[in-house]
Every structure is written in structure tokens, then in C-alpha cells.
Design an enzyme around this catalytic site. Sequence first.
Site, short mmCIF file in Angstrom:
data_model
loop_
_atom_site.label_atom_id
_atom_site.label_comp_id
_atom_site.label_asym_id
_atom_site.label_seq_id
_atom_site.Cartn_x
_atom_site.Cartn_y
_atom_site.Cartn_z
N TYR A 1 10.51 -2.13 -0.72
CA TYR A 1 11.31 -1.13 -1.41
C TYR A 1 11.73 -0.02 -0.45
O TYR A 1 12.93 0.28 -0.31
CB TYR A 1 10.50 -0.57 -2.58
CG TYR A 1 11.24 0.42 -3.44
CD1 TYR A 1 12.23 0.01 -4.33
CD2 TYR A 1 10.92 1.79 -3.39
CE1 TYR A 1 12.90 0.93 -5.13
CE2 TYR A 1 11.59 2.70 -4.20
CZ TYR A 1 12.57 2.28 -5.07
OH TYR A 1 13.22 3.19 -5.87
N SER B 1 4.99 6.87 -18.05
CA SER B 1 4.97 5.91 -19.17
C SER B 1 3.54 5.45 -19.44
O SER B 1 3.09 5.37 -20.59
CB SER B 1 5.92 4.74 -18.91
OG SER B 1 5.81 4.30 -17.58
N ASP C 1 -0.29 4.81 -1.12
CA ASP C 1 0.18 5.70 -2.18
C ASP C 1 0.41 7.10 -1.56
O ASP C 1 -0.52 7.70 -1.02
CB ASP C 1 -0.90 5.78 -3.26
CG ASP C 1 -0.38 6.32 -4.57
OD1 ASP C 1 0.03 5.53 -5.42
OD2 ASP C 1 -0.39 7.57 -4.73
N PRO C 2 1.65 7.62 -1.61
CA PRO C 2 1.89 8.93 -0.98
C PRO C 2 1.01 10.03 -1.60
O PRO C 2 0.81 10.07 -2.81
CB PRO C 2 3.37 9.19 -1.27
CG PRO C 2 3.96 7.84 -1.46
CD PRO C 2 2.89 7.02 -2.12
N VAL D 1 3.56 6.37 -13.78
CA VAL D 1 2.49 7.25 -14.24
C VAL D 1 2.85 7.89 -15.59
O VAL D 1 1.98 7.98 -16.48
CB VAL D 1 2.14 8.30 -13.16
CG1 VAL D 1 3.25 9.31 -12.93
CG2 VAL D 1 0.85 8.99 -13.49
N THR E 1 0.06 14.50 -5.52
CA THR E 1 1.05 15.24 -6.32
C THR E 1 2.37 14.48 -6.43
O THR E 1 2.72 13.67 -5.58
CB THR E 1 1.35 16.62 -5.70
OG1 THR E 1 2.06 16.43 -4.48
CG2 THR E 1 0.09 17.42 -5.46
N ARG E 2 3.06 14.78 -7.53
CA ARG E 2 4.44 14.31 -7.72
C ARG E 2 5.18 15.43 -8.46
O ARG E 2 4.58 16.30 -9.08
CB ARG E 2 4.48 13.04 -8.59
CG ARG E 2 3.87 11.78 -7.98
CD ARG E 2 4.64 11.27 -6.81
NE ARG E 2 4.14 9.98 -6.35
CZ ARG E 2 3.11 9.83 -5.51
NH1 ARG E 2 2.47 10.89 -5.03
NH2 ARG E 2 2.74 8.63 -5.12
P1 NAD Z 1 15.24 0.27 -13.69
O1 NAD Z 1 14.35 -0.83 -13.22
O2 NAD Z 1 15.14 0.70 -15.10
O3 NAD Z 1 16.75 -0.06 -13.36
C1 NAD Z 1 17.17 -0.89 -12.33
C2 NAD Z 1 18.21 -1.84 -12.91
O4 NAD Z 1 18.69 -2.70 -11.86
C3 NAD Z 1 17.62 -2.75 -13.98
O5 NAD Z 1 18.46 -2.74 -15.11
C4 NAD Z 1 17.58 -4.13 -13.31
O6 NAD Z 1 17.69 -5.19 -14.23
C5 NAD Z 1 18.74 -4.03 -12.35
N1 NAD Z 1 18.64 -4.94 -11.22
C6 NAD Z 1 17.56 -5.16 -10.42
N2 NAD Z 1 17.86 -6.08 -9.47
C7 NAD Z 1 19.16 -6.41 -9.68
C8 NAD Z 1 20.05 -7.32 -9.03
N3 NAD Z 1 19.64 -8.06 -7.98
N4 NAD Z 1 21.31 -7.44 -9.51
C9 NAD Z 1 21.73 -6.72 -10.58
N5 NAD Z 1 20.93 -5.85 -11.24
C10 NAD Z 1 19.65 -5.71 -10.78
O7 NAD Z 1 14.96 1.50 -12.71
P2 NAD Z 1 15.54 2.98 -12.72
O8 NAD Z 1 14.37 3.89 -12.74
O9 NAD Z 1 16.61 3.12 -13.72
O10 NAD Z 1 16.16 3.05 -11.25
C11 NAD Z 1 17.57 2.97 -11.00
C12 NAD Z 1 17.82 3.20 -9.53
O11 NAD Z 1 17.34 4.50 -9.15
C13 NAD Z 1 17.11 2.20 -8.61
O12 NAD Z 1 17.97 1.88 -7.55
C14 NAD Z 1 15.93 2.97 -8.11
O13 NAD Z 1 15.51 2.52 -6.83
C15 NAD Z 1 16.46 4.39 -8.07
N6 NAD Z 1 15.37 5.37 -8.19
C16 NAD Z 1 14.76 5.61 -9.38
C17 NAD Z 1 13.72 6.54 -9.44
C18 NAD Z 1 13.03 6.90 -10.74
O14 NAD Z 1 12.11 7.72 -10.73
N7 NAD Z 1 13.41 6.33 -11.87
C19 NAD Z 1 13.28 7.20 -8.28
C20 NAD Z 1 13.92 6.88 -7.07
C21 NAD Z 1 14.98 5.98 -7.04
N1 UDP Z 2 -0.68 6.66 -11.07
C1 UDP Z 2 -1.88 6.87 -11.72
N2 UDP Z 2 -2.12 6.15 -12.86
C2 UDP Z 2 -1.23 5.28 -13.38
C3 UDP Z 2 0.01 5.07 -12.71
C4 UDP Z 2 0.25 5.78 -11.55
O1 UDP Z 2 -2.71 7.66 -11.28
O2 UDP Z 2 -1.53 4.68 -14.43
C5 UDP Z 2 -0.40 7.44 -9.84
C6 UDP Z 2 0.08 6.64 -8.65
O3 UDP Z 2 -1.02 6.15 -7.91
C7 UDP Z 2 0.89 7.66 -7.88
C8 UDP Z 2 1.48 8.54 -8.98
O4 UDP Z 2 0.67 8.33 -10.14
O5 UDP Z 2 0.05 8.46 -7.09
C9 UDP Z 2 2.94 8.20 -9.31
O6 UDP Z 2 3.04 6.81 -9.50
P1 UDP Z 2 4.39 6.10 -9.97
O7 UDP Z 2 4.14 4.62 -9.88
O8 UDP Z 2 4.83 6.65 -11.26
O9 UDP Z 2 5.47 6.55 -8.91
P2 UDP Z 2 5.51 6.59 -7.30
O10 UDP Z 2 4.16 6.24 -6.72
O11 UDP Z 2 6.56 5.59 -6.95
O12 UDP Z 2 5.88 7.99 -7.01
#
Ligand code: NAD
Ligand code: UDP
Length: 322
Positions: free
Chosen positions: A150, A194, A279-280, A192, A215-216
Site C-alpha cells: 500500500y 469502525s 504500525d506507525p 480503529v 496516535t492518529r
Molecule cells: P474504500 O475501500 O471504501 O474505497 C476504495 C474503493 O476502490 C472501493 O469501492 C473498491 O471497491 C474500489 N477498488 C479497489 N480496487 C479497485 C480496482 N482495482 N478497480 C476499481 N475499483 C477498485 O476506501 P476509502 O476509505 O473510501 O478510500 C478511498 C481512497 O482514499 C483510497 O485510494 C485510499 O487509499 C485513500 N485513502 C483513504 C483514507 C481513509 O482514511 N479512508 C486515508 C488515506 C487514503
Molecule cells: N487499532 C487498534 N484496534 C483496532 C484497530 C486498530 O488499536 O481494533 C490501532 C492500529 O493498530 C493503529 C490505529 O488503531 O495504531 C489506526 O488503525 P487503522 O487501521 O484505523 O488505520 P491506520 O493504521 O492505517 O492509520
Amino acid sequence: MRDYSIRKRVLVTGGAGFLGSHLVESLLEQGNEVICLDNLFTGIKQNIEHLLGNPRFEFIRHDVTNPLYYEVDEIYNLACPASPIHYQHDPVQTIKTSVHGAINVLDLAKRLNVRILQASTSEVYGDPAVHPQSEEYWGNVNPIGPRSCYDEGKRCAETLFFDYHRQYGLDIRVVRIFNTYGPRMHPNDGRVISNFIIQALRGEDITIYGNGSQTRSFCYVDDMVDGFLRFMAVSDRNCPGPINLGNPREFTIRQLGEIVIEMTGSSSKLVFHTLPTDDPKQRQPDISRARELLEWHPETEVESGLRKTISYFDKLLSEENY
Ligand code: NAD
Ligand code: UDP
């Protein structure tokens, strides 16, 4: 220069996902036509089914790793699984989605000479040695670990965007999204927010990974979408970013667990599990650039965003018997 106040046809890849479906709604509300393209890997039709009757909305099931041919005025590239559980399920497909997907959408944008936004991520900073993270920071990413498919995929996508910009003069916008939450987050993606909300609503243990001191910073989805739209509305072609978008208010994961318990009135207890690899430890956006260039900052307080998210999951759990 195109007039951005007139109706456009906009392509949103990943439009059936969490962020994508909110973005699609906002674009339709602005009067645009929207093509929502998704392979439904992590996105679900329920996220967009209320839009299917709208004549300005079209859903196309397609994988971005295959070339795309549509006539559009603007592109948002969001297609990519975003949560560690989902992107580690098939790491090779994840990196293909980021890299081949970027090439395919960029080729389309180049052919049409249209503006294109890339949904990048705070993960490009890896486990950051600089805090808070500003766009100048190059990051601290493990290139061979379980998160690399990723993190490195998204970094390579940024490289491609900037090379298309430099080499072909393409009008690109790169946003680095920090943790975002809200209704339509996938209930099983292990994020985290959800996880904690669902656990609290069910009265199950709240699973803290590690000691919960990491932290986040959590941004509500409406604020994030507003940031995308503002960035795309900037008319200067030489405004590629990257721009951090996120909420600078930082929480430890333990604090978040306590807030969710309090807000749901749950009897759940905090329990401690092993911290996942790489994990950051901390993450907080420096959003000075977004404040200055887009006059943007998050408006939604975490408590109010969490309230809306809790009621979404409460309804989902009662309806669908998860
Ligand atoms: P999500 O998983 O809900 O949405 C991603 C969508 O992309 C899904 O609908 C999935 O079916 C579709 N998808 C995956 N692979 C595909 C492919 N090969 N072809 C066509 N569709 C494909 O996630 P999200 O949280 O809505 O994230 C959307 C974007 O934002 C992503 O690119 C993600 O990396 C980026 N992003 C999200 C967060 C966050 O906190 N939600 C943080 C950083 C970056
Ligand atoms: N995390 C946690 N319990 C959970 C899910 C996640 O403690 O049930 C922690 C996870 O290890 C990370 C932070 O919460 O440190 C955020 O995780 P998430 O997967 O939401 O996002 P990301 O690591 O991509 O920032």
C-alpha cells in the site's frame, strides 16, 4: 481555461467506496454528471444505490488495472483498498491497483487533457520521524514489510502523477489523506473507528493494539470531500500539491477507545492485543498548505462526527444483524 462553474462530466474511480460515494453525492449536488467506476472489491452497491435513479449518475463495474476509455472533463482517482486488512488480503493486486491503475487513469487524463486528482495517503510518510508531518517530509517507509504494498504503491502513484505533470504538462492534484471516518465506512475493514464503535455497540471488548499510546488524527468525511472539491476548483494548472488533508487534532488510540465507550454509554472494557508490524507510532497532519492554498480546515469536531458515525453503525447493526 475551462470554466469550473459549468456542469462537468466527472469520473470517480473507487466511487462505490466510503470516500468515493460521499464525493459522488457532492459532485451530483453541484449539478455535475458523474461516472462512478468501481470493481466492488471493498465498495458496495448499497453505498450508491440511492443514486441509481438519477439520470446524471452512471455506475460502471470495471477494474482500474485495465485501461479506461471514457469522455470526461475531470477525474478523481480513489480506487484502491484502504484498510490494512483489505490491502493485505492480496498485496500484489493492491500494488497493481495503485501503479497500473495510476498509469491507466493518467493515460486517460493525458488523452483528454483534463485535470486529475490522486487520493494519496499519509502512509507515504510511513512511521514518521518528523512530527507533525508536512508535505516537505519524505517519509520513513519500510519498502519490504506487510504495509509496503500500500505505502510504496501509493508513493509510486505519486511519482507517476508528478512525472506525467513534468513530462506531459498534465494538470494534476495530489492529496495526502489522513485517517478519515464517517458513515459508510466498511464494517469489517478493521479500522480503529469502525472496530471500536461496533465493539462498543455490541458490548464487546474494545481491542487496543499495543498499549494504545500510538496516535492518529481523525477527519470527518464531509470535511475531506470539501477539501477535494476546493483543490480541484483551483484554476492554476501549476498547483499539483501534494497537499495534506486531515484533522490536526491528535488522539491516542486509548483515548479514542475511552471516548467511544463514553459516547455509546457502553459497558465494554478496553483489552490489549499485540501491535501489528510497522504500525506507525504517531500521525498528525500539518495542514498549513491546505489552509493557505484552499482556505480549508476541518469544520467538524470529532465528537459530532463520531455521533453521526455511531448512529450510522447503530442503524446498520439493527437492520442487517451483523
Ligand atoms: P474504500 O475501500 O471504501 O474505497 C476504495 C474503493 O476502490 C472501493 O469501492 C473498491 O471497491 C474500489 N477498488 C479497489 N480496487 C479497485 C480496482 N482495482 N478497480 C476499481 N475499483 C477498485 O476506501 P476509502 O476509505 O473510501 O478510500 C478511498 C481512497 O482514499 C483510497 O485510494 C485510499 O487509499 C485513500 N485513502 C483513504 C483514507 C481513509 O482514511 N479512508 C486515508 C488515506 C487514503
Ligand atoms: N487499532 C487498534 N484496534 C483496532 C484497530 C486498530 O488499536 O481494533 C490501532 C492500529 O493498530 C493503529 C490505529 O488503531 O495504531 C489506526 O488503525 P487503522 O487501521 O484505523 O488505520 P491506520 O493504521 O492505517 O492509520
